[in-house]
Design a protein around this motif. Structure first.
Motif, PDB file in Angstrom:
ATOM      1  N   ASN A 192       0.744  -1.346   0.125  1.00 40.23           N
ATOM      2  CA  ASN A 192       0.154   0.074   0.133  1.00 40.23           C
ATOM      3  C   ASN A 192       0.848   1.498   0.249  1.00 40.23           C
ATOM      4  O   ASN A 192       0.449   2.330  -0.048  1.00 40.23           O
ATOM      5  CB  ASN A 192      -0.871  -0.177   1.265  1.00 40.23           C
ATOM      6  CG  ASN A 192      -0.396  -0.268   2.702  1.00 40.23           C
ATOM      7  OD1 ASN A 192       0.827  -0.570   2.823  1.00 40.23           O
ATOM      8  ND2 ASN A 192      -1.592  -1.687   3.178  1.00 40.23           N
ATOM      9  N   ARG A 193       2.397   1.668  -0.396  1.00 36.65           N
ATOM     10  CA  ARG A 193       3.427   2.480  -0.652  1.00 36.65           C
ATOM     11  C   ARG A 193       4.513   1.643  -0.789  1.00 36.65           C
ATOM     12  O   ARG A 193       5.331   0.933  -0.582  1.00 36.65           O
ATOM     13  CB  ARG A 193       3.473   2.577   0.874  1.00 36.65           C
ATOM     14  CG  ARG A 193       3.910   4.413   0.919  1.00 36.65           C
ATOM     15  CD  ARG A 193       3.881   5.217   1.920  1.00 36.65           C
ATOM     16  NE  ARG A 193       4.086   6.675   1.943  1.00 36.65           N
ATOM     17  CZ  ARG A 193       4.182   7.386   2.907  1.00 36.65           C
ATOM     18  NH1 ARG A 193       3.758   7.006   4.037  1.00 36.65           N
ATOM     19  NH2 ARG A 193       4.669   8.685   2.394  1.00 36.65           N
ATOM     20  N   THR A 194       4.993   2.615  -2.481  1.00 32.03           N
ATOM     21  CA  THR A 194       5.764   2.157  -2.921  1.00 32.03           C
ATOM     22  C   THR A 194       6.307   3.112  -3.156  1.00 32.03           C
ATOM     23  O   THR A 194       6.454   4.409  -3.796  1.00 32.03           O
ATOM     24  CB  THR A 194       4.906   1.756  -4.695  1.00 32.03           C
ATOM     25  OG1 THR A 194       4.277   0.385  -4.713  1.00 32.03           O
ATOM     26  CG2 THR A 194       6.537   1.590  -5.735  1.00 32.03           C
ATOM     27  N   ILE A 195       7.468   2.671  -3.159  1.00 36.60           N
ATOM     28  CA  ILE A 195       8.809   4.120  -2.721  1.00 36.60           C
ATOM     29  C   ILE A 195      10.003   3.599  -3.919  1.00 36.60           C
ATOM     30  O   ILE A 195      10.205   2.622  -3.637  1.00 36.60           O
ATOM     31  CB  ILE A 195       8.971   4.360  -1.460  1.00 36.60           C
ATOM     32  CG1 ILE A 195       8.363   5.123  -0.537  1.00 36.60           C
ATOM     33  CG2 ILE A 195      10.761   5.489  -1.075  1.00 36.60           C
ATOM     34  CD1 ILE A 195       8.203   6.643  -0.598  1.00 36.60           C
ATOM     35  N   VAL A 196      10.156   4.561  -5.063  1.00 33.90           N
ATOM     36  CA  VAL A 196      11.552   4.515  -5.809  1.00 33.90           C
ATOM     37  C   VAL A 196      12.370   5.359  -4.920  1.00 33.90           C
ATOM     38  O   VAL A 196      12.712   6.450  -4.879  1.00 33.90           O
ATOM     39  CB  VAL A 196      11.600   4.881  -6.882  1.00 33.90           C
ATOM     40  CG1 VAL A 196      12.299   4.805  -7.968  1.00 33.90           C
ATOM     41  CG2 VAL A 196      10.501   3.871  -7.555  1.00 33.90           C
ATOM     42  N   SER A 197      13.880   4.671  -4.232  1.00 35.09           N
ATOM     43  CA  SER A 197      14.776   5.668  -3.499  1.00 35.09           C
ATOM     44  C   SER A 197      15.988   5.919  -4.972  1.00 35.09           C
ATOM     45  O   SER A 197      16.060   5.072  -5.289  1.00 35.09           O
ATOM     46  CB  SER A 197      15.001   4.738  -2.716  1.00 35.09           C
ATOM     47  OG  SER A 197      16.692   5.014  -2.018  1.00 35.09           O
ATOM     48  N   THR A 198      16.663   6.785  -5.409  1.00 31.48           N
ATOM     49  CA  THR A 198      17.146   7.074  -5.766  1.00 31.48           C
ATOM     50  C   THR A 198      18.206   8.746  -6.067  1.00 31.48           C
ATOM     51  O   THR A 198      17.710   9.355  -5.507  1.00 31.48           O
ATOM     52  CB  THR A 198      16.304   7.564  -7.680  1.00 31.48           C
ATOM     53  OG1 THR A 198      17.075   7.351  -8.937  1.00 31.48           O
ATOM     54  CG2 THR A 198      15.399   8.720  -7.963  1.00 31.48           C
ATOM     55  N   ASP A 199      18.980   8.598  -7.256  1.00 25.08           N
ATOM     56  CA  ASP A 199      20.122   9.947  -7.425  1.00 25.08           C
ATOM     57  C   ASP A 199      19.385  10.822  -8.576  1.00 25.08           C
ATOM     58  O   ASP A 199      20.529  11.210  -8.436  1.00 25.08           O
ATOM     59  CB  ASP A 199      20.936   9.394  -6.522  1.00 25.08           C
ATOM     60  CG  ASP A 199      21.913   8.751  -7.876  1.00 25.08           C
ATOM     61  OD1 ASP A 199      20.945   8.480  -8.027  1.00 25.08           O
ATOM     62  OD2 ASP A 199      22.840   8.397  -8.062  1.00 25.08           O
ATOM     63  N   ASP A 200      18.907  10.305  -9.483  1.00 28.13           N
ATOM     64  CA  ASP A 200      18.826  10.711 -11.009  1.00 28.13           C
ATOM     65  C   ASP A 200      17.568  11.371 -10.762  1.00 28.13           C
ATOM     66  O   ASP A 200      16.070  11.079 -10.265  1.00 28.13           O
ATOM     67  CB  ASP A 200      19.365   8.974 -11.672  1.00 28.13           C
ATOM     68  CG  ASP A 200      18.486   9.751 -13.204  1.00 28.13           C
ATOM     69  OD1 ASP A 200      20.368  10.393 -13.080  1.00 28.13           O
ATOM     70  OD2 ASP A 200      17.667   9.515 -13.849  1.00 28.13           O
TER      71      ASP A 200
END
Length: 492
Positions: free
Chosen positions: A44-52
């Motif tokens: 129920n929660r989607t996080i994308v962790s990125t530096d770009d």
């Protein structure tokens, strides 16, 4: 339960430059994992962790949340556990959010689907594991290549070579899914710890993208999957009313044989119980519910039981229809002018009121999922008036309530379709015609069959394909429609 999906997607990559945005079958690689997470019925929660910034922009476009990670967590040597912790710290500090379960999804596994994610999470929750990882059974004898190009045994002793049947119990991680409770991660600072469960995925779904060769191979697999999965109902949770009837029991067996899970509803569940026993050794879930559909309290109670037993509902088939032996016990039962009003009312209670209540009860869970298929069963007699000449000198009749309610169901379908299409829910009607059985005289079968193009009544098997079609994604762009399968009866 709060279930958080963390998708690491840094900008740098040595094997394939900008790998997370490279095109795979026309879409960025990132899309496959983000979409699988968003389509999950449990996450129920989607996080994308990125530096770009480009990856961040694509993730937001798909509907995921983005957390920008520091450069020190974005190098080739960076481990994923600190990335997960960074996400948890950010959400706790900025959003006052703490998940119960964390699922790590890597973009290098594009063949992993939302069904795989839900399967792994269900395994973790049901068995109360601390962690779960995905992979596949491994029964290969492996060897290690030495510097002089000779090889040496890596996983076994050739002098004690086990038979293939005795070498089981080994599994390989495929890197597609890692799920863990927040408490287990807090204690171990590792994606896998404590009591670990194994979620088995077929090898063909376990491709890991490392180089361009992997991309080419995976693209071929995706193209084939589109064809293979178009009519798939495997793993879908399907509710079916009238499951003990002639067509209902056939639909149940057909869908179970195709890999679906079934909630079978009937006022006399004897046949449904036997179907459950038939599929007892299969991996699917089959639950049977005794319910008199003419009684709203029982209908509502049954819906609550089903929602408790099934975390998600993919398909509702309103198949039950009122048929009463009492009709034929009435003197002059073919006389419309003396047709008992209580039988007319009963037809509406079962054929219209019950589908309404079932739709009302199940639409809520489909809205949360943002998908679902409702199939209302009508009839050729819901489209055109009955041909009464076919019943002449026969000991059967089509009562008025049947034809009128089957017509009413067509507009119930259109109403729901137009109201809930924005929620990703489709609603269609299926209109079959009469099925030949041993209880029908040859004279009646010939008369009835003469009305259509094929000059015969239907067999139950004639309706397997249309039912699979309406339950599967093959009908994904179809809603508010009436699928008429009557050998051309209503075409005349």
């Amino acid at each position: 339960m709060k279930i958080l999906s963390v998708i690491p997607a840094r900008g740098g990559s040595k094997g394939i430059p900008l790998k997370n945005l490279v095109r795979l079958d026309g879409k960025p690689l990132l899309d496959y994992t983000v979409n699988a997470s968003l389509e999950s019925k449990l996450v129920n929660r989607t996080i994308v962790s990125t530096d770009d910034k480009n990856i961040a922009g694509q993730a937001k476009k798909l509907g995921a949340e983005v957390i920008i990670r520091p450069k020190k967590l974005s190098t080739d040597e960076s481990l994923l556990e600190p990335v997960i912790q960074h996400v948890l710290d950010y959400l706790n500090t900025k959003k006052k959010y703490q998940p119960d379960i964390i699922v790590l999804l890597q973009n290098t596994s594009p063949l992993r689907s939302s069904e795989h994610i839900d399967g792994a999470l269900s395994l973790l929750i049901k068995n109360e594991y601390d962690s779960v990882l995905s992979g596949y059974p491994w029964q290969i004898f492996s060897w290690k290549v030495k510097r002089d190009s000779s090889i040496t045994p890596y996983s076994y002793d050739p002098q004690k070579r086990a038979r293939r049947q005795e070498s089981g119990g080994r599994v390989l991680e495929n890197g597609a899914i890692y799920a863990t409770t927040r408490n287990a991660f807090k204690k171990s600072q590792c994606r896998i710890s404590g009591k670990v469960g194994f979620f088995s995925m077929p090898m063909e779904f376990s491709y890991d993208i490392d180089d361009n060769g992997d991309l080419d191979s995976t693209e071929l697999i995706l193209q084939q999957q589109k064809i293979n999965n178009l009519f798939s109902v495997k793993g879908k949770n399907i509710v079916l009313t009238g499951a003990s009837g002639l067509l209902g029991s056939y639909y149940a067996r057909t869908l179970l044989e195709a890999g679906a899970n079934m909630a079978l509803i009937d006022h006399n569940p004897q046949v449904s119980e036997s179907i459950k026993k038939e599929f007892n050794n299969y991996r699917q879930t089959v639950q049977v519910y005794k319910c008199d559909l003419s009684k709203p309290k029982q209908v509502r109670s049954t819906i609550k039981k089903i929602i408790k037993d099934f975390a998600t509902i993919d398909v509702l088939i309103n198949n039950a229809a009122f048929v009463s032996a009492k009709t034929f016990g009435i003197k002059d039962f073919k006389n419309f002018e003396t047709h008992p009003f209580e039988l007319w009312k009963k037809a509406f209670e079962v054929n219209v009121d019950a589908p309404l209540l079932l739709c009302q009860g199940i639409l809520g869970i489909m809205k949360k999922q943002k998908n679902g298929s409702i199939i209302n069963i009508s009839s050729n007699y819901g489209i055109v008036g009955p041909d009464f000449d076919t019943y002449e000198d026969e000991k059967l009749w089509t009562p008025p309530g049947y034809a009128v309610t089957k017509s009413a169901i067509l507009n119930l379908t259109r109403y729901i379709a137009n109201l809930y299409g924005k929620d990703g829910i489709r609603c269609n009607t299926f209109s079959p015609s009469g099925v030949a059985t041993n209880k029908l005289s040859k004279r009646f079968q010939n008369r009835y069959g003469s009305r259509n193009a094929f000059k015969r009544m239907a067999k139950v098997s004639d309706y397997a394909g249309p039912m699979i079609f309406l339950c599967s994604e093959a009908s994904g762009y179809m809603t508010g429609a009436n699928l008429v399968v009557d050998a051309g009866w209503t075409a005349k």
